[in-house]
Design an enzyme around this catalytic site. Structure first.
Site, mmCIF file in Angstrom:
data_model
loop_
_atom_site.group_PDB
_atom_site.id
_atom_site.type_symbol
_atom_site.label_atom_id
_atom_site.label_comp_id
_atom_site.label_asym_id
_atom_site.label_seq_id
_atom_site.Cartn_x
_atom_site.Cartn_y
_atom_site.Cartn_z
ATOM 1 N N TYR A 148 0.619 -1.128 0.011
ATOM 2 C CA TYR A 148 0.157 0.074 0.150
ATOM 3 C C TYR A 148 0.890 1.329 0.051
ATOM 4 O O TYR A 148 0.341 2.206 -0.386
ATOM 5 C CB TYR A 148 -0.880 0.069 1.270
ATOM 6 C CG TYR A 148 -1.988 -1.124 0.931
ATOM 7 C CD1 TYR A 148 -2.204 -1.823 0.181
ATOM 8 C CD2 TYR A 148 -3.074 -0.922 2.106
ATOM 9 C CE1 TYR A 148 -3.316 -2.733 -0.067
ATOM 10 C CE2 TYR A 148 -4.082 -2.051 2.114
ATOM 11 C CZ TYR A 148 -4.316 -2.662 1.052
ATOM 12 O OH TYR A 148 -5.433 -3.897 0.795
ATOM 13 N N ASP B 44 -3.685 -18.193 0.981
ATOM 14 C CA ASP B 44 -4.718 -18.809 0.281
ATOM 15 C C ASP B 44 -5.378 -19.754 1.366
ATOM 16 O O ASP B 44 -6.569 -19.753 1.416
ATOM 17 C CB ASP B 44 -4.387 -19.468 -0.998
ATOM 18 C CG ASP B 44 -3.081 -20.195 -1.127
ATOM 19 O OD1 ASP B 44 -2.128 -19.888 -0.178
ATOM 20 O OD2 ASP B 44 -2.672 -20.754 -2.027
ATOM 21 N N ASP C 100 -5.797 -6.754 5.509
ATOM 22 C CA ASP C 100 -6.887 -6.050 5.062
ATOM 23 C C ASP C 100 -7.906 -7.256 4.638
ATOM 24 O O ASP C 100 -8.939 -6.955 5.142
ATOM 25 C CB ASP C 100 -6.445 -5.275 3.926
ATOM 26 C CG ASP C 100 -7.481 -4.204 3.502
ATOM 27 O OD1 ASP C 100 -8.612 -4.144 4.287
ATOM 28 O OD2 ASP C 100 -7.404 -3.447 2.643
ATOM 29 N N ASP D 246 -11.160 -8.393 7.190
ATOM 30 C CA ASP D 246 -12.803 -8.383 6.774
ATOM 31 C C ASP D 246 -13.264 -9.752 6.688
ATOM 32 O O ASP D 246 -14.381 -9.833 7.055
ATOM 33 C CB ASP D 246 -12.727 -7.737 5.457
ATOM 34 C CG ASP D 246 -12.942 -6.190 5.533
ATOM 35 O OD1 ASP D 246 -12.474 -5.654 6.631
ATOM 36 O OD2 ASP D 246 -13.308 -5.367 4.620
#
Ligand code: NAD
Length: 359
Positions: free
Chosen positions: A141, A223, A247, A251
């Site tokens: 990011y 994964d 991130d 979530d």
């Protein structure tokens, strides 16, 4: 000496939910030996409307001076069309960067009373208590170079995933220490089979493990971690990972608990000064109606007391008051099910404050 808490309500439902957390803070100061003073500052769209800037100097100076920040939420359609650098979200991103808040703690806790609200079977999620530790100020990011350029007659987009050893060590230590204080298991998530940056990540975490012999360390490819989180989430205690994977996984873990209105978060610097906020946004669709769930913000206040003010006892009492209110059958609309009593934002805050005072 009195501890300073800066209250930043923000936009949308922010002021409504923060007001309930402040009620609970007042109940906590009445019930426990707590010497706290509070101040308030504008941020996001509310700050843009007054100062033309989502993080004006006056707010940033107050944030720097505070011991901890209780934050509501920012953003909304009113500010969607303004210049990108002035948008509400920029205020929060700048605040995190200016204060060096590199460690993002996102617990995913499912109160047993809400097991039916999850999209997974109650037996898979009931009693779930995971803590995801996400690196917040590095990785892809922020890595340079980044951009979109012309190459061979077409546009090419590129970003750089970069972590120095010291950045990995810094977040790794936070995660090991948190794991030590909880279930003593730490799972580090990487993609070391493909990405060199996470190969280094894994090596540094393994180096650190020598300093924490009481913590059991495991490694998982991202994964597989995404799959395991929905297959058998209770196998995890603390998970640590970089900015991008964190991130996404946080979530995913959040949704295991059924409602985004229940999830607190903390973003800490090296001295454990922190910004505490609910995981959700400003919910413009329900703002001003008095129906938002204030529990994520109240639980963020509990994290603030535990991590920045070293008052785990008060934090635990707040969490117990929340659980007691849920046990009493009180629910805001987002978590309401048949047989429970639907209450407003303010009624929920009043009930938690009353339970805390009586504890
Ligand atoms: P959101 O989290 O605001 O809302 C998503 C859905 O969840 C909505 O239906 C909303 O009503 C519901 N919801 C959220 N919080 C709730 C609560 N406490 N109680 C009951 N229901 C709740 O996400 P969004 O709609 O994608 O974004 C709305 C605005 O919030 C945007 O401007 C976005 O940029 C901003 N945002 C801010 C933050 C932040 O402040 N950290 C985070 C995410 C989004």
């Amino acid at each position: 000496m009195s501890k300073q808490i800066l209250i930043m309500p923000g936009d949308g439902i922010g002021p409504e939910i923060v007001a309930e957390a402040v009620k609970v803070l007042h109940a906590a100061t009445a019930r426990f030996d707590l010497d706290i003073s509070t101040d308030e500052a504008l941020v996001g769209g509310a700050a843009y409307d007054v100062h033309g800037d989502p993080l004006p100097d006056v707010s940033l100076d107050k944030a720097r001076a505070a011991d901890a920040i209780l934050f509501g939420s920012i953003g909304g359609p009113k500010w969607d069309a303004i210049e990108r650098s002035k948008r509400p979200e920029r205020g929060l991103l700048r605040l995190r960067a200016e204060l060096g808040l590199f460690a993002n703690l996102r617990p995913a806790i499912l109160f047993p009373q809400l097991a039916g609200a999850s999209s997974l079977k109650p037996e898979v999620v009931s009693g779930l208590d995971i803590l995801i530790v996400r690196e917040l100020t590095g990785g892809i990011y922020f890595g340079q170079p980044r951009g979109i350029r012309e190459e061979n007659g077409e546009r090419v987009g590129f970003n750089t995933d970069v972590y120095s050893e010291s950045e990995i060590r810094r977040i790794g230590k936070v995660a090991f220490e948190l794991a030590r204080a909880r279930g003593k298991r730490l799972c580090s998530v990487d993609k070391a089979n493909v990405l060199e940056v996470t190969e280094l990540w894994k090596e540094v975490i393994n180096d650190l493990a020598g300093d924490y012999p009481d913590v059991e360390v495991s490694h998982m490819y991202v994964d597989n971690a995404a799959m395991q989180l929905v297959r058998a989430p209770k196998q995890f205690d603390v998970m640590v990972t970089g900015n991008l994977f964190g991130d996404i996984l946080s979530d995913e873990a959040a949704m295991l608990t059924g409602s985004i209105g229940m999830l607190p978060s903390a973003s800490l610097d090296q001295q454990r000064k922190g910004l505490y906020e609910p995981c959700h946004g400003s919910a413009p669709d329900i703002a001003g109606q008095g129906i938002a769930n204030p529990l994520a913000t109240i639980l963020s206040l509990a994290m603030l007391l535990r991590y920045s003010l070293d008052r785990g006892d008060v934090a635990t009492a707040i969490e117990a008051a929340v659980e007691a209110v849920l046990e009493d059958g009180l629910r805001t609309a987002d978590i309401h099910t048949d047989g429970c009593r639907k209450v407003s934002t303010a009624e929920m805050g009043d009930a938690v404050a009353a339970r805390l005072k009586a504890s």
